[in-house]
Scaffold this motif. Sequence first.
Motif, mmCIF file in Angstrom:
data_model
loop_
_atom_site.group_PDB
_atom_site.id
_atom_site.type_symbol
_atom_site.label_atom_id
_atom_site.label_comp_id
_atom_site.label_asym_id
_atom_site.label_seq_id
_atom_site.Cartn_x
_atom_site.Cartn_y
_atom_site.Cartn_z
ATOM 1 N N ASN A 258 0.871 -1.175 0.000
ATOM 2 C CA ASN A 258 0.000 0.000 0.000
ATOM 3 C C ASN A 258 0.908 1.225 0.000
ATOM 4 O O ASN A 258 1.584 1.524 0.980
ATOM 5 C CB ASN A 258 -0.917 0.007 1.224
ATOM 6 N N TYR B 60 0.519 4.314 0.263
ATOM 7 C CA TYR B 60 0.274 5.449 1.135
ATOM 8 C C TYR B 60 0.731 5.213 2.569
ATOM 9 O O TYR B 60 0.631 6.101 3.406
ATOM 10 C CB TYR B 60 -1.206 5.829 1.063
ATOM 11 N N ARG B 61 1.260 4.020 2.878
ATOM 12 C CA ARG B 61 1.913 3.817 4.173
ATOM 13 C C ARG B 61 3.244 4.549 4.251
ATOM 14 O O ARG B 61 3.744 4.800 5.343
ATOM 15 C CB ARG B 61 2.203 2.322 4.383
ATOM 16 N N PHE C 39 -5.798 7.733 -4.718
ATOM 17 C CA PHE C 39 -5.980 7.381 -3.311
ATOM 18 C C PHE C 39 -7.458 7.287 -2.958
ATOM 19 O O PHE C 39 -7.892 6.362 -2.268
ATOM 20 C CB PHE C 39 -5.299 8.430 -2.425
ATOM 21 N N GLY D 165 -4.210 2.671 -3.920
ATOM 22 C CA GLY D 165 -2.872 2.639 -3.340
ATOM 23 C C GLY D 165 -2.259 1.261 -3.270
ATOM 24 O O GLY D 165 -1.060 1.126 -3.057
ATOM 25 N N ILE D 166 -3.060 0.218 -3.436
ATOM 26 C CA ILE D 166 -2.545 -1.148 -3.353
ATOM 27 C C ILE D 166 -1.955 -1.521 -4.705
ATOM 28 O O ILE D 166 -2.663 -1.626 -5.711
ATOM 29 C CB ILE D 166 -3.669 -2.121 -2.968
ATOM 30 N N THR E 65 -0.221 8.167 -9.683
ATOM 31 C CA THR E 65 -0.298 8.044 -8.229
ATOM 32 C C THR E 65 -0.091 9.383 -7.547
ATOM 33 O O THR E 65 -0.672 9.660 -6.486
ATOM 34 C CB THR E 65 0.763 7.032 -7.738
ATOM 35 N N ASP F 16 -3.694 -5.416 2.939
ATOM 36 C CA ASP F 16 -3.414 -4.547 1.792
ATOM 37 C C ASP F 16 -4.014 -3.160 1.954
ATOM 38 O O ASP F 16 -3.419 -2.161 1.553
ATOM 39 C CB ASP F 16 -3.950 -5.194 0.511
ATOM 40 N N ALA F 17 -5.214 -3.095 2.529
ATOM 41 C CA ALA F 17 -5.907 -1.815 2.622
ATOM 42 C C ALA F 17 -5.453 -0.977 3.810
ATOM 43 O O ALA F 17 -5.871 0.169 3.943
ATOM 44 C CB ALA F 17 -7.415 -2.041 2.701
ATOM 45 N N GLU F 18 -4.606 -1.518 4.667
ATOM 46 C CA GLU F 18 -4.177 -0.788 5.862
ATOM 47 C C GLU F 18 -3.117 0.237 5.484
ATOM 48 O O GLU F 18 -2.048 -0.102 4.986
ATOM 49 C CB GLU F 18 -3.622 -1.757 6.905
ATOM 50 N N GLU F 19 -3.405 1.515 5.753
ATOM 51 C CA GLU F 19 -2.512 2.591 5.337
ATOM 52 C C GLU F 19 -1.575 3.065 6.442
ATOM 53 O O GLU F 19 -0.619 3.787 6.164
ATOM 54 C CB GLU F 19 -3.343 3.785 4.831
ATOM 55 N N ASP F 20 -1.826 2.678 7.698
ATOM 56 C CA ASP F 20 -1.002 3.137 8.817
ATOM 57 C C ASP F 20 -0.352 1.929 9.479
ATOM 58 O O ASP F 20 -1.040 1.063 10.014
ATOM 59 C CB ASP F 20 -1.867 3.900 9.829
#
Length: 337
Positions: free
Chosen positions: A32, A34-35, A92, A97-98, A118, A176-180
């Motif tokens: 991802n 955006y992490r 985003f 983001g994945i 992106t 995958d969807a976890e950004e933090d």
Amino acid sequence: MSTGGLRRGLALLTGVGMLLGPGAGLAQDNVNLYRFVLDVDVPESAGLVALDETPTLVLLGAAPKPVMVTLLASRTPELLRPGLALDVAPYFLFGGGIRSLSGYRSNSVAGRLMRVLTKTTLSVAVVPDARNPDSWRVGFGLRTTLHDPHDPVLNSPLPERVAGALASHGVAPPGDAEEDVLERGVDLSALFAEALRTMRARGDIRISAGWGVSARVEGDVLSADGLTDTRHTFWVSGQSALGPRFDVLATVQGLDVWSSERALRFGAGVQRKTTIADFRAELAFDGTDERLHPAVAVDVKLPGCTSLIAALTTVPGPEARTLRAQVQLRGYLAACP
């Protein structure tokens, strides 16, 4: 079950899994993006560029943040004006983001274009009209980063090192969807700080470009006459790191390009970075009044992915240069350990 039967069974299960779970075959390669957005160099809102309400006239060339909200107060001798802007990366917003890490790092034409996509943001901003305080001006902008050597996903092993640090502490890998990934019980601040130092040590030039349009809102904005005094602007900005603490900035901007009053603005500046604030000084030439305009600004980092920028500059006025003071409070999405 025979060895051959076991192999056939595993192959069948693998095939079913790939059909039922899109991208499952690339799970180990997925990331991802955006992490790994670093808390550094927050560029100006493209909507505010369209409105000519940026703190300084020379713009940053850094990559944008996926989401940013800007509150501003702009003061000239005649008027105090508030303002609001929202910048969002469509990629985003719609969950793009994945990405496959190997695909994102590819230097093929498709890989390069996807990196530009992106880092593309759409922006809307609104401020009171300077000529008629009872009316408003609205600005729309589109901004993208064409070259970003300070991208930690592209040019550093930060994703692999974060995954390794989590695994070494027995922490399950993030979805995958976890950004933090900073709130998983593992201190990753040193990894992000090292990635930031590594990226700045690369030097090189970051290049961004944008287009914006502004208009005065009068009456019904959905009618043909609802938006008047439309102005278009295009710009290209570059930012080169001369070391861990100094940047050189440059901007070329076409103002009101579709009218007979079109003009060119260009300028250069320097930025001195510290751990708590960035200091900027610049000089720009504006073709609308054919004068040089100096500016100074300080950008202070605040807790929680926010920053406060205060600037003093001169801008073209009806008869002479006008002194303008501006304060912006910005909140944005980034990894802010």
